[in-house]
Design an enzyme around this catalytic site. Sequence first.
Site, mmCIF file in Angstrom:
data_model
loop_
_atom_site.group_PDB
_atom_site.id
_atom_site.type_symbol
_atom_site.label_atom_id
_atom_site.label_comp_id
_atom_site.label_asym_id
_atom_site.label_seq_id
_atom_site.Cartn_x
_atom_site.Cartn_y
_atom_site.Cartn_z
ATOM 1 N N LYS A 275 -4.453 69.354 -75.480
ATOM 2 C CA LYS A 275 -5.701 68.720 -75.921
ATOM 3 C C LYS A 275 -6.876 69.680 -75.788
ATOM 4 C CE LYS A 275 -8.044 65.805 -73.005
ATOM 5 N NZ LYS A 275 -9.452 66.222 -72.832
ATOM 6 N N ASN A 276 -7.009 70.257 -74.609
ATOM 7 C CA ASN A 276 -8.218 71.056 -74.365
ATOM 8 C C ASN A 276 -8.186 72.436 -75.016
ATOM 9 O OD1 ASN A 276 -9.239 68.905 -73.049
ATOM 10 N ND2 ASN A 276 -8.892 69.691 -70.973
ATOM 11 N N ARG B 233 -17.023 63.954 -74.588
ATOM 12 C CA ARG B 233 -17.709 65.116 -74.032
ATOM 13 C C ARG B 233 -17.370 66.404 -74.795
ATOM 14 N NH1 ARG B 233 -21.323 67.500 -70.192
ATOM 15 N NH2 ARG B 233 -20.534 69.590 -69.906
ATOM 16 N N CYS C 146 -15.373 61.244 -70.133
ATOM 17 C CA CYS C 146 -14.805 60.584 -68.964
ATOM 18 C C CYS C 146 -15.870 60.296 -67.938
ATOM 19 C CB CYS C 146 -13.793 61.515 -68.311
ATOM 20 S SG CYS C 146 -12.312 61.709 -69.247
ATOM 21 N N ARG D 153 -22.156 65.133 -65.897
ATOM 22 C CA ARG D 153 -21.623 66.248 -66.695
ATOM 23 C C ARG D 153 -22.776 66.845 -67.475
ATOM 24 N NH1 ARG D 153 -15.775 65.023 -68.614
ATOM 25 N NH2 ARG D 153 -15.719 67.268 -68.822
ATOM 26 N N ASP E 236 -7.793 68.586 -63.160
ATOM 27 C CA ASP E 236 -7.171 67.540 -63.985
ATOM 28 C C ASP E 236 -5.833 67.061 -63.419
ATOM 29 O OD1 ASP E 236 -9.306 67.573 -65.695
ATOM 30 O OD2 ASP E 236 -8.362 68.853 -67.197
ATOM 31 N N ILE F 190 -14.543 70.832 -58.178
ATOM 32 C CA ILE F 190 -15.122 71.004 -59.528
ATOM 33 C C ILE F 190 -16.080 69.864 -59.890
ATOM 34 C CG2 ILE F 190 -14.626 71.431 -61.994
ATOM 35 C CD1 ILE F 190 -13.447 73.616 -60.215
ATOM 36 N N ARG G 159 -6.272 58.868 -75.197
ATOM 37 C CA ARG G 159 -7.178 59.964 -75.573
ATOM 38 C C ARG G 159 -6.510 61.319 -75.328
ATOM 39 N NH1 ARG G 159 -12.966 59.938 -73.000
ATOM 40 N NH2 ARG G 159 -12.845 61.896 -74.115
HETATM 41 N N1 EPU Z 1 -21.503 72.301 -65.472
HETATM 42 C C1 EPU Z 1 -22.854 72.409 -65.306
HETATM 43 N N2 EPU Z 1 -23.643 72.560 -66.406
HETATM 44 C C2 EPU Z 1 -23.136 72.609 -67.654
HETATM 45 C C3 EPU Z 1 -21.743 72.507 -67.845
HETATM 46 C C4 EPU Z 1 -20.934 72.346 -66.718
HETATM 47 O O1 EPU Z 1 -23.339 72.360 -64.187
HETATM 48 O O2 EPU Z 1 -23.909 72.759 -68.610
HETATM 49 C C5 EPU Z 1 -20.626 72.126 -64.290
HETATM 50 C C6 EPU Z 1 -19.892 70.794 -64.285
HETATM 51 O O3 EPU Z 1 -20.705 69.741 -63.833
HETATM 52 C C7 EPU Z 1 -18.747 71.087 -63.351
HETATM 53 C C8 EPU Z 1 -18.471 72.581 -63.605
HETATM 54 O O4 EPU Z 1 -19.579 73.072 -64.340
HETATM 55 O O5 EPU Z 1 -19.131 70.928 -62.021
HETATM 56 C C9 EPU Z 1 -17.231 72.875 -64.380
HETATM 57 O O6 EPU Z 1 -17.105 71.993 -65.494
HETATM 58 P P1 EPU Z 1 -16.704 72.528 -66.926
HETATM 59 O O7 EPU Z 1 -17.940 72.712 -67.727
HETATM 60 O O8 EPU Z 1 -15.765 73.675 -66.800
HETATM 61 O O9 EPU Z 1 -15.925 71.286 -67.516
HETATM 62 P P2 EPU Z 1 -15.849 70.946 -69.024
HETATM 63 O O10 EPU Z 1 -15.848 72.187 -69.807
HETATM 64 O O11 EPU Z 1 -16.800 69.873 -69.359
HETATM 65 C C10 EPU Z 1 -13.236 71.118 -69.232
HETATM 66 C C11 EPU Z 1 -12.140 70.171 -69.611
HETATM 67 C C12 EPU Z 1 -11.988 69.131 -68.532
HETATM 68 C C13 EPU Z 1 -11.641 69.830 -67.221
HETATM 69 C C14 EPU Z 1 -12.720 70.858 -66.892
HETATM 70 C C15 EPU Z 1 -12.420 71.703 -65.676
HETATM 71 C C16 EPU Z 1 -12.215 70.205 -72.017
HETATM 72 C C17 EPU Z 1 -12.499 69.478 -73.277
HETATM 73 N N3 EPU Z 1 -12.456 69.548 -70.878
HETATM 74 O O12 EPU Z 1 -14.397 70.294 -69.101
HETATM 75 O O13 EPU Z 1 -10.910 68.295 -68.904
HETATM 76 O O14 EPU Z 1 -11.558 68.905 -66.178
HETATM 77 O O15 EPU Z 1 -12.904 71.742 -68.010
HETATM 78 O O16 EPU Z 1 -11.246 72.397 -65.853
HETATM 79 O O17 EPU Z 1 -11.741 71.332 -72.048
HETATM 80 C C18 EPU Z 1 -9.815 66.253 -69.295
HETATM 81 O O18 EPU Z 1 -9.130 66.861 -70.126
HETATM 82 O O19 EPU Z 1 -9.550 65.087 -68.920
HETATM 83 C C19 EPU Z 1 -10.976 66.931 -68.721
HETATM 84 C C20 EPU Z 1 -11.931 66.275 -68.083
#
Ligand code: EPU
Length: 431
Positions: A31-32, A101, A125, A130, A317, A339, A410
Site C-alpha cells: 500500500k505505502n 492522509r 488514521c 499528523r 505499523d 514514532i 483500506r
Molecule cells: N511529522 C511531522 N511533521 C510533518 C510530517 C510528519 O512532525 O510534516 C512527524 C509525524 O508526526 C511523526 C513522524 O514525523 O511523528 C514520522 O511520520 P511520517 O511522516 O514518516 O509518517 P507518514 O509519512 O505520515 C508513513 C506511512 C504510515 C507509517 C509511517 C511511519 C504512508 C502512506 N504512511 O506515514 O503508515 O506509519 O510512515 O513509518 O506511507 C499505515 O500504513 O497504516 C500508516 C499509518
Amino acid sequence: MSENQQHEHFVIEGLAGKRTLSGTVAIAGSKNAALPALAASVLFDAPVTYTHVPHIEDVKRTYELLEQLDATVKQTDDGVVITTSAVGNGRLDAGIAERMRASVVFTGPLLARFREVTFPHPGGCVIGERPIDLFLESFVRMGATVEERDDVYVITAPKGLTGATLVLPVQSVTATETLMMAAALASGTTIISNAAMEPEVSHLARFLKGAGVSISGIGTPTLTITGTDGVLFTKPHTYETPPDRIETGSFLILGALCADKLHITNCLPEEVRAPIERLRRAGAVIEIEDTSIVVQSPEALQGVSVKTHEYPGFPTDLQAPIVVLLSQAEGESHIFETIFEGRLHYVDDLIQMGAEVRLISDRELLIHGPQQLSGRILKSPDIRAGLAFIIAASIAEGTSQIYDIYSIDRGYEHIEKKLQGIGLDIRRVSE
Ligand code: EPU
C-alpha cells in the site's frame, strides 16, 4: 466507503491456544509503496503502467482522486495504466483528501507541475497528531507561498519551484516522497537531508530514476535530485509494486502465535529483518528463503522488548500486532512507541479481552503474559490496530465480531479470504 461496507463486520472463531494454521499465503503489493508511485504519474506526459497494485480501499480512493483531476485510470491485462496528460490544475478533491492522509503526496508533483496546489488538511488514521509542517516549510524553502483560505491550503509558486537544501528535523516518509517528486520538476538541485530511509522511499526513488529523474543517494539519508525546470517525463514507464512488508510482518506474527507451519510467499525478507529478529528472540521458528518465509509457532513464546524506530528499525505499523503476540509470551515485555504519540489507544480492548497490559505513558506499555484472550465485540480503530484485533480474535477463546472494517479494507486485500485459506474460521457478514 460503500453502503455495504458500512454495514459489514467480521465474525471470527478463535483458535483458543491451538496452533493449527497452515498452508501458504501470498503477500499483496505494498500500500505505502503504491500510493506515492501513483501520485508520481502527475510527473509524466505519458502513460504509466502499474503492476501488482493491491486491491484495497486506499488505492481505490487514489484512483478517484486522479479521476477527479481528469487523469485516466485504465485497468488492462498488464496492470493499471494512468495518464495524466489531460490534468489541468492542482485542485485535490477535498472529500477524498480529508479522509486519506496519504493524499498529501500529491501536493509535491501537482505544485511542481501546475505551480499551484489546493488541498484540505489531509486526514487518515486516528494515530495521533499528523502535522504537515515539514511539507509546508519545505515548499516555502523551494520558493512557494502558503496561504490558508477557508478550509484549504493554497500553495503557489508562480515562477515554479527552485531547488533548495531541505534539512528535515524529523525523518518523515511521505514528506521525503513528496519533496522528492516536487524536486524532480523544480529548477536546480534539491538536497533532502535526514530523508526517511523506508523501503517505500527507495522504491519510489528507483522508479523516478528509471524514468529519467536525476537522483542520487537512494537508500541513504541524503537524497540529491536535479529537476527539469517544469519539463514532464515522456518515456512510458512501468512501476512494479513491491510486496507489502507490513502485511508480511503481520502474517509472521500470526504464524508465530498459532501456525503449525505457514509459508509466506511473494515477499522481500530483507525488508522485515527487524521484526524477524524480535520474533526469533521471542522464540518463533523462522526460515528465510529468497522471496518467501516459513514460520512456525513454538511451544512457548518469551517476552521481549520492542522499540519502534524508523527503518531499518522495528516498524510502528507492526506495533499493535506485536503487542497481541507479547500478550501470549511468558514474562514481561516493554513496548516503546517512538514514532506516533497516539498509537496505543487500542490496548483498552485487548485488556477487555483478558490481556495484562499496563499503559505507563502515552508511548509506553508493560505486558505480562501469557493470558488467554476471550472473544469480544470490537471496533477497528485504524488499519493496523484493526489487523491486530483480527490477530487477537484469531487466538482468543470463543467468538469475536469486528466492526468498522472499512478501516481494515483500506490496507489489506481480501484479508478474510487469505485467512480462510490457512484455516481460520472468519466470515465477512453484512447486517
Ligand atoms: N511529522 C511531522 N511533521 C510533518 C510530517 C510528519 O512532525 O510534516 C512527524 C509525524 O508526526 C511523526 C513522524 O514525523 O511523528 C514520522 O511520520 P511520517 O511522516 O514518516 O509518517 P507518514 O509519512 O505520515 C508513513 C506511512 C504510515 C507509517 C509511517 C511511519 C504512508 C502512506 N504512511 O506515514 O503508515 O506509519 O510512515 O513509518 O506511507 C499505515 O500504513 O497504516 C500508516 C499509518
